[in-house]
Design an enzyme around this catalytic site. Structure first.
Site, mmCIF file in Angstrom:
data_model
loop_
_atom_site.group_PDB
_atom_site.id
_atom_site.type_symbol
_atom_site.label_atom_id
_atom_site.label_comp_id
_atom_site.label_asym_id
_atom_site.label_seq_id
_atom_site.Cartn_x
_atom_site.Cartn_y
_atom_site.Cartn_z
ATOM 1 N N HIS A 155 99.426 51.166 -17.622
ATOM 2 C CA HIS A 155 98.731 52.423 -17.298
ATOM 3 C C HIS A 155 99.051 52.842 -15.854
ATOM 4 O O HIS A 155 99.298 54.008 -15.582
ATOM 5 C CB HIS A 155 97.208 52.258 -17.416
ATOM 6 C CG HIS A 155 96.703 52.010 -18.814
ATOM 7 N ND1 HIS A 155 95.861 50.972 -19.113
ATOM 8 C CD2 HIS A 155 96.884 52.682 -19.978
ATOM 9 C CE1 HIS A 155 95.551 51.003 -20.400
ATOM 10 N NE2 HIS A 155 96.157 52.032 -20.955
ATOM 11 N N LYS B 53 84.466 52.329 -30.586
ATOM 12 C CA LYS B 53 85.325 51.152 -30.381
ATOM 13 C C LYS B 53 84.558 49.984 -29.759
ATOM 14 O O LYS B 53 85.088 48.881 -29.672
ATOM 15 C CB LYS B 53 86.488 51.511 -29.453
ATOM 16 C CG LYS B 53 87.628 52.244 -30.133
ATOM 17 C CD LYS B 53 88.863 52.170 -29.223
ATOM 18 C CE LYS B 53 89.954 53.134 -29.656
ATOM 19 N NZ LYS B 53 90.977 53.297 -28.601
ATOM 20 N N ARG C 111 105.166 53.567 -25.493
ATOM 21 C CA ARG C 111 105.730 52.231 -25.298
ATOM 22 C C ARG C 111 106.903 51.974 -26.226
ATOM 23 O O ARG C 111 107.929 51.475 -25.822
ATOM 24 C CB ARG C 111 104.655 51.164 -25.535
ATOM 25 C CG ARG C 111 103.693 51.057 -24.395
ATOM 26 C CD ARG C 111 102.426 50.393 -24.795
ATOM 27 N NE ARG C 111 101.656 51.257 -25.656
ATOM 28 C CZ ARG C 111 100.399 51.038 -25.985
ATOM 29 N NH1 ARG C 111 99.794 49.954 -25.561
ATOM 30 N NH2 ARG C 111 99.757 51.891 -26.747
ATOM 31 N N SER D 137 95.937 47.088 -23.748
ATOM 32 C CA SER D 137 94.621 46.612 -23.307
ATOM 33 C C SER D 137 94.058 45.598 -24.297
ATOM 34 O O SER D 137 93.429 44.618 -23.895
ATOM 35 C CB SER D 137 93.644 47.788 -23.182
ATOM 36 O OG SER D 137 94.096 48.687 -22.213
HETATM 37 P P1 ADP Z 1 94.269 54.475 -26.674
HETATM 38 O O1 ADP Z 1 94.136 55.961 -26.517
HETATM 39 O O2 ADP Z 1 95.165 54.058 -27.798
HETATM 40 O O3 ADP Z 1 93.007 53.693 -26.582
HETATM 41 P P2 ADP Z 1 94.795 53.460 -24.064
HETATM 42 O O4 ADP Z 1 93.505 53.882 -23.603
HETATM 43 O O5 ADP Z 1 95.096 51.993 -24.039
HETATM 44 O O6 ADP Z 1 95.165 54.049 -25.460
HETATM 45 O O7 ADP Z 1 95.955 54.156 -23.245
HETATM 46 C C1 ADP Z 1 95.991 55.498 -22.925
HETATM 47 C C2 ADP Z 1 97.422 55.968 -22.904
HETATM 48 O O8 ADP Z 1 98.217 55.063 -22.160
HETATM 49 C C3 ADP Z 1 98.075 56.066 -24.268
HETATM 50 O O9 ADP Z 1 98.951 57.181 -24.252
HETATM 51 C C4 ADP Z 1 98.866 54.812 -24.376
HETATM 52 O O10 ADP Z 1 100.011 54.976 -25.202
HETATM 53 C C5 ADP Z 1 99.283 54.620 -22.938
HETATM 54 N N1 ADP Z 1 99.554 53.212 -22.644
HETATM 55 C C6 ADP Z 1 98.802 52.130 -22.902
HETATM 56 N N2 ADP Z 1 99.388 51.008 -22.481
HETATM 57 C C7 ADP Z 1 100.575 51.378 -21.947
HETATM 58 C C8 ADP Z 1 101.675 50.672 -21.388
HETATM 59 N N3 ADP Z 1 101.697 49.343 -21.300
HETATM 60 N N4 ADP Z 1 102.716 51.387 -20.953
HETATM 61 C C9 ADP Z 1 102.722 52.724 -21.077
HETATM 62 N N5 ADP Z 1 101.746 53.463 -21.608
HETATM 63 C C10 ADP Z 1 100.678 52.800 -22.049
#
Ligand code: ADP
Length: 158
Positions: free
Chosen positions: A17, A41, A90, A128
Site C-alpha cells: 500500500h 468484513k 498486483r 493484508s
Molecule cells: P480490498 O479493497 O480488497 O480490501 P485493500 O484494502 O487491501 O483491498 O487494498 C486497497 C487497494 O490496494 C486495492 O486496490 C488493492 O489491490 C491494493 N493493494 C493491496 N495490497 C497491495 C500490494 N501489495 N501492492 C499493490 N497494491 C495493493
C-alpha cells in the site's frame, strides 16, 4: 495535478500500500487514503487504529490525509471534490474484480476515473489478509509492514 482518493480496507496498511501511495504522490498534488469501515468484513483493527497507523507512518507528509468512510466511493469522491480513484494491481487475478468495480463506478459517476498502479515486484504477492494470518501464528512480518504496524500486530496477537 488534482487530488486522488485511494480507497481500501488497509487492515492493516502494508508496504505494498505504501508503495502505491508514494507512486500516487508523484502524480497527484494530494492523496486521500479512504479507509472503509468494513463492518461486514469484521476488521482486525478498528477504524481509529487504522487511521492512527496511517497518520503515524506518513506523519510529516502534509499531502496525505487519512479518513474513514462507509457507503459508496462515488459519493465520497463527490464529497471530496475528486475525480480520480487510485487502485493497486498486483497480479492478473486482481484485474477482474478491479475492472468490474471501475466499470460500475463509471456507470454511477461518468466523470470519475480509476487509475491503476503496480507495486515493486517484491510486493506483488503481499496482501493484508496474509500479513494478518502470518502475524496471528507468530510469524515475522517485518519485511511486509512498517515497524508501527508490526508493533500493533504483536500487541493484537500477544
Ligand atoms: P480490498 O479493497 O480488497 O480490501 P485493500 O484494502 O487491501 O483491498 O487494498 C486497497 C487497494 O490496494 C486495492 O486496490 C488493492 O489491490 C491494493 N493493494 C493491496 N495490497 C497491495 C500490494 N501489495 N501492492 C499493490 N497494491 C495493493
Amino acid at each position: 495535478m488534482a487530488k486522488a482518493i485511494y480507497p481500501g480496507t488497509f487492515d492493516p496498511l502494508t508496504l505494498g500500500h505504501i508503495d502505491i501511495v508514494e507512486r500516487a504522490l508523484n502524480l497527484f498534488e494530494e492523496v486521500t487514503i479512504a479507509i472503509a469501515v468494513s463492518e461486514k468484513k469484521v476488521p482486525l483493527f478498528s477504524l481509529e487504529e487504522r487511521i492512527d497507523q496511517i497518520n503515524n507512518i506518513f506523519g510529516n507528509e502534509k499531502r496525505i490525509n487519512a479518513i474513514g468512510f462507509s457507503g459508496l466511493i462515488v459519493d465520497l469522491a463527490k464529497e471530496q471534490d475528486s475525480n480520480v480513484l487510485i487502485r493497486g494491481l498486483r497480479a492478473v487475478s486482481d484485474f477482474e474484480y478491479e475492472f468490474q468495480m471501475a466499470s460500475m463506478n463509471r456507470a454511477m459517476s461518468p466523470e470519475l476515473d480509476s487509475i491503476f498502479l503496480t507495486p515493486k515486484a517484491q510486493y506483488s504477492f503481499l496482501s493484508s489478509s496474509l500479513v494478518r494470518e502470518i502475524a496471528s501464528m507468530g510469524g515475522d512480518v517485518s519485511s511486509f509492514v512498517d515497524p508501527i504496524v508490526e508493533k500493533d500486530l504483536k500487541e493484537k496477537f500477544k
